[in-house]
Design a protein around this motif. Structure first.
Motif, PDB file in Angstrom:
ATOM      1  N   ILE A  12      53.634  48.682  33.926  1.00 56.30           N
ATOM      2  CA  ILE A  12      52.405  49.122  34.593  1.00 56.30           C
ATOM      3  C   ILE A  12      51.395  47.977  34.619  1.00 56.30           C
ATOM      4  CG2 ILE A  12      50.425  50.677  34.444  1.00 56.30           C
ATOM      5  CD1 ILE A  12      52.348  52.781  33.305  1.00 56.30           C
ATOM      6  N   LYS A  13      51.249  47.295  33.501  1.00 57.37           N
ATOM      7  CA  LYS A  13      50.313  46.170  33.434  1.00 57.37           C
ATOM      8  C   LYS A  13      50.784  45.022  34.327  1.00 57.37           C
ATOM      9  CE  LYS A  13      48.963  47.313  28.689  1.00 57.37           C
ATOM     10  NZ  LYS A  13      48.940  46.853  27.282  1.00 57.37           N
ATOM     11  N   ILE A  14      52.087  44.785  34.322  1.00 54.92           N
ATOM     12  CA  ILE A  14      52.648  43.736  35.180  1.00 54.92           C
ATOM     13  C   ILE A  14      52.380  44.056  36.641  1.00 54.92           C
ATOM     14  CG2 ILE A  14      54.799  42.674  35.974  1.00 54.92           C
ATOM     15  CD1 ILE A  14      55.879  43.081  33.105  1.00 54.92           C
ATOM     16  N   ALA A  15      52.600  45.312  37.020  1.00 57.16           N
ATOM     17  CA  ALA A  15      52.404  45.736  38.407  1.00 57.16           C
ATOM     18  C   ALA A  15      50.947  45.603  38.830  1.00 57.16           C
ATOM     19  CB  ALA A  15      52.867  47.183  38.568  1.00 57.16           C
ATOM     20  N   GLN A  16      50.040  45.940  37.948  1.00 56.74           N
ATOM     21  CA  GLN A  16      48.621  45.811  38.266  1.00 56.74           C
ATOM     22  C   GLN A  16      48.253  44.352  38.497  1.00 56.74           C
ATOM     23  OE1 GLN A  16      46.984  47.908  34.881  1.00 56.74           O
ATOM     24  NE2 GLN A  16      46.868  49.845  35.992  1.00 56.74           N
ATOM     25  N   GLY A  17      48.867  43.453  37.729  1.00 51.00           N
ATOM     26  CA  GLY A  17      48.639  42.024  37.948  1.00 51.00           C
ATOM     27  C   GLY A  17      49.219  41.549  39.267  1.00 51.00           C
ATOM     28  N   LYS A  18      50.404  42.055  39.615  1.00 48.23           N
ATOM     29  CA  LYS A  18      51.054  41.660  40.867  1.00 48.23           C
ATOM     30  C   LYS A  18      50.234  42.087  42.083  1.00 48.23           C
ATOM     31  CE  LYS A  18      55.949  41.721  39.458  1.00 48.23           C
ATOM     32  NZ  LYS A  18      56.383  40.456  40.073  1.00 48.23           N
ATOM     33  N   THR A  19      49.715  43.301  42.050  1.00 45.28           N
ATOM     34  CA  THR A  19      49.003  43.810  43.214  1.00 45.28           C
ATOM     35  C   THR A  19      47.567  43.299  43.299  1.00 45.28           C
ATOM     36  OG1 THR A  19      48.471  45.821  41.960  1.00 45.28           O
ATOM     37  CG2 THR A  19      50.412  45.884  43.385  1.00 45.28           C
ATOM     38  N   ALA A  20      47.072  42.748  42.192  1.00 42.02           N
ATOM     39  CA  ALA A  20      45.714  42.189  42.205  1.00 42.02           C
ATOM     40  C   ALA A  20      45.719  40.686  42.486  1.00 42.02           C
ATOM     41  CB  ALA A  20      45.018  42.469  40.878  1.00 42.02           C
ATOM     42  N   GLN A  21      46.894  40.088  42.589  1.00 37.52           N
ATOM     43  CA  GLN A  21      47.026  38.648  42.798  1.00 37.52           C
ATOM     44  C   GLN A  21      46.421  38.228  44.136  1.00 37.52           C
ATOM     45  OE1 GLN A  21      47.372  35.591  41.461  1.00 37.52           O
ATOM     46  NE2 GLN A  21      49.500  35.872  40.763  1.00 37.52           N
ATOM     47  N   LYS A  22      45.755  37.077  44.154  1.00 34.66           N
ATOM     48  CA  LYS A  22      45.213  36.549  45.410  1.00 34.66           C
ATOM     49  C   LYS A  22      46.359  36.294  46.379  1.00 34.66           C
ATOM     50  CE  LYS A  22      41.085  34.443  43.408  1.00 34.66           C
ATOM     51  NZ  LYS A  22      40.157  35.404  44.049  1.00 34.66           N
ATOM     52  N   TRP A  23      46.102  36.520  47.668  1.00 31.03           N
ATOM     53  CA  TRP A  23      47.170  36.489  48.658  1.00 31.03           C
ATOM     54  C   TRP A  23      47.865  35.142  48.738  1.00 31.03           C
ATOM     55  CZ3 TRP A  23      47.530  33.152  52.720  1.00 31.03           C
ATOM     56  CH2 TRP A  23      46.376  32.452  53.071  1.00 31.03           C
ATOM     57  N   TYR A  24      47.115  34.045  48.610  1.00 36.69           N
ATOM     58  CA  TYR A  24      47.737  32.732  48.763  1.00 36.69           C
ATOM     59  C   TYR A  24      48.609  32.383  47.556  1.00 36.69           C
ATOM     60  CZ  TYR A  24      43.876  30.972  45.841  1.00 36.69           C
ATOM     61  OH  TYR A  24      42.990  30.755  44.817  1.00 36.69           O
ATOM     62  N   LYS A  25      48.204  32.851  46.374  1.00 33.36           N
ATOM     63  CA  LYS A  25      49.048  32.640  45.199  1.00 33.36           C
ATOM     64  C   LYS A  25      50.320  33.468  45.313  1.00 33.36           C
ATOM     65  CE  LYS A  25      45.314  31.522  41.943  1.00 33.36           C
ATOM     66  NZ  LYS A  25      44.669  31.887  40.651  1.00 33.36           N
ATOM     67  N   LEU A  26      50.164  34.682  45.804  1.00 34.62           N
ATOM     68  CA  LEU A  26      51.317  35.559  46.023  1.00 34.62           C
ATOM     69  C   LEU A  26      52.290  34.929  47.011  1.00 34.62           C
ATOM     70  CD1 LEU A  26      52.123  38.390  45.009  1.00 34.62           C
ATOM     71  CD2 LEU A  26      51.022  39.332  47.038  1.00 34.62           C
ATOM     72  N   LEU A  27      51.752  34.357  48.076  1.00 38.29           N
ATOM     73  CA  LEU A  27      52.595  33.731  49.094  1.00 38.29           C
ATOM     74  C   LEU A  27      53.342  32.535  48.533  1.00 38.29           C
ATOM     75  CD1 LEU A  27      53.501  33.600  52.051  1.00 38.29           C
ATOM     76  CD2 LEU A  27      51.506  32.161  52.513  1.00 38.29           C
ATOM     77  N   ILE A  28      52.655  31.693  47.768  1.00 36.27           N
ATOM     78  CA  ILE A  28      53.308  30.523  47.162  1.00 36.27           C
ATOM     79  C   ILE A  28      54.449  30.958  46.252  1.00 36.27           C
ATOM     80  CG2 ILE A  28      53.000  28.605  45.552  1.00 36.27           C
ATOM     81  CD1 ILE A  28      50.106  28.372  46.642  1.00 36.27           C
ATOM     82  N   LEU A  29      54.191  31.941  45.406  1.00 42.56           N
ATOM     83  CA  LEU A  29      55.223  32.421  44.490  1.00 42.56           C
ATOM     84  C   LEU A  29      56.372  33.079  45.244  1.00 42.56           C
ATOM     85  CD1 LEU A  29      52.975  33.885  41.651  1.00 42.56           C
ATOM     86  CD2 LEU A  29      54.391  31.825  41.538  1.00 42.56           C
ATOM     87  N   ALA A  30      56.074  33.702  46.389  1.00 36.40           N
ATOM     88  CA  ALA A  30      57.112  34.324  47.205  1.00 36.40           C
ATOM     89  C   ALA A  30      57.990  33.271  47.882  1.00 36.40           C
ATOM     90  CB  ALA A  30      56.484  35.237  48.249  1.00 36.40           C
ATOM     91  N   VAL A  31      57.370  32.206  48.375  1.00 39.90           N
ATOM     92  CA  VAL A  31      58.146  31.108  48.969  1.00 39.90           C
ATOM     93  C   VAL A  31      59.085  30.509  47.930  1.00 39.90           C
ATOM     94  CG1 VAL A  31      58.005  28.790  49.968  1.00 39.90           C
ATOM     95  CG2 VAL A  31      56.439  30.577  50.751  1.00 39.90           C
ATOM     96  N   LEU A  32      58.580  30.337  46.718  1.00 38.19           N
ATOM     97  CA  LEU A  32      59.422  29.810  45.639  1.00 38.19           C
ATOM     98  C   LEU A  32      60.600  30.738  45.369  1.00 38.19           C
ATOM     99  CD1 LEU A  32      56.766  28.514  43.065  1.00 38.19           C
ATOM    100  CD2 LEU A  32      58.316  27.135  44.470  1.00 38.19           C
TER     101      LEU A  32
END
Length: 265
Positions: A12-32
């Protein structure tokens, strides 16, 4: 190891961190993550090209490097993130954050897989840059052809089976606090889905891109292999299947191990 109930609470805590992540950081991690899975797919293609009847097993033994890198090094993978359905059901994350994560991550995974496919194919790592295509090039094209012609229903059902195993691998990796434990937890379920021929949408982003580009680069004609078939009969149904498979696992663990946490505002 952490118990399944502890994993459910921690997620639950992990998920809250994932969904609160800034979009550009999320995108970088997704590309990786897309790139990591593509590395696994590329090495599986190379290792299995000359393996004959043992090809499926050989591919299964080496492909897990992709998800191991995602889990150990940290990245955002669409298939694993389908587990976000569990905290969503419990209203521990927002609906908008759920769709933002899966949407950005899917796009980023595609970019990462496409990037590695371009680099692998046009560096001629699969074979010579002139003359007859190598066995690895032919295997790359044939893999894409088979995926593009398997049929919508087959790809959908194989996608469900695949992501049940992938999400179980991710879930099991959270039971351990050691690197070795996480690697082992990931390795066996991923080996199982590859050997069985189940369909992983993010891996397919690489397989289809590499097969289409290899066919164009080496002048190989493969019946049924084209962008339309690749998207309609492989990537789309395997994606839908992966979502269903992830929701089945996430929903099951939510039902069994639901822990009351502060609601998302």
């Amino acid at each position: 190891m952490k118990s399944p109930a502890e994993i459910a609470q921690n997620y639950i805590k992990i998920a809250q961190g994932k969904t609160a992540q800034k979009w550009y950081k999320l995108l970088i991690l997704a590309v990786l993550a897309g790139a990591f899975i593509a590395f696994g797919a590329a090495v599986a293609t190379a290792a299995g090209a000359n393996a004959g009847s043992n090809a499926a097993l050989i591919k299964g033994l080496v492909f897990p490097v992709g998800l191991i890198l995602v889990v150990v090094c940290g990245a955002e993978l669409f298939t694993g993130n389908c587990l976000l359905i569990s905290p969503l059901i419990g209203r521990d994350i927002k609906v908008g954050g759920f769709f933002k994560n899966l949407g950005i991550v899917y796009a980023g995974n595609f970019l990462g897989g496409l990037l590695i496919a371009v680099l692998v194919v046009f560096s001629h790592a699969l074979g010579p840059n002139s003359g007859e295509p190598s066995a690895v090039v032919n295997a790359c094209v044939e893999a894409a052809r088979l995926k593009s012609t398997m049929g919508f229903g087959d790809a959908l059902l194989r996608g469900i089976l695949c992501n049940m195993l992938v999400c179980l691998a991710v879930w099991a990796s959270m039971a351990s606090t050691s690197t070795a434990g996480k690697i082992l937890a990931v390795y066996l379920p991923v080996l199982a889905f590859v050997v069985c021929g189940f369909e992983h949408s993010v891996a397919n982003m690489y397989y289809l891109s590499a097969g289409l580009m290899s066919g164009a680069e080496y002048g190989i004609t493969a019946a049924g292999l084209n962008i339309g078939n690749a998207l309609l009969y492989c990537l789309l149904p395997s994606t839908i299947g992966n979502i269903i498979g992830g929701f089945l696992i996430g929903g099951a663990y939510h039902t069994v191990y639901r822990v009351q946490m502060p609601k998302a505002e």
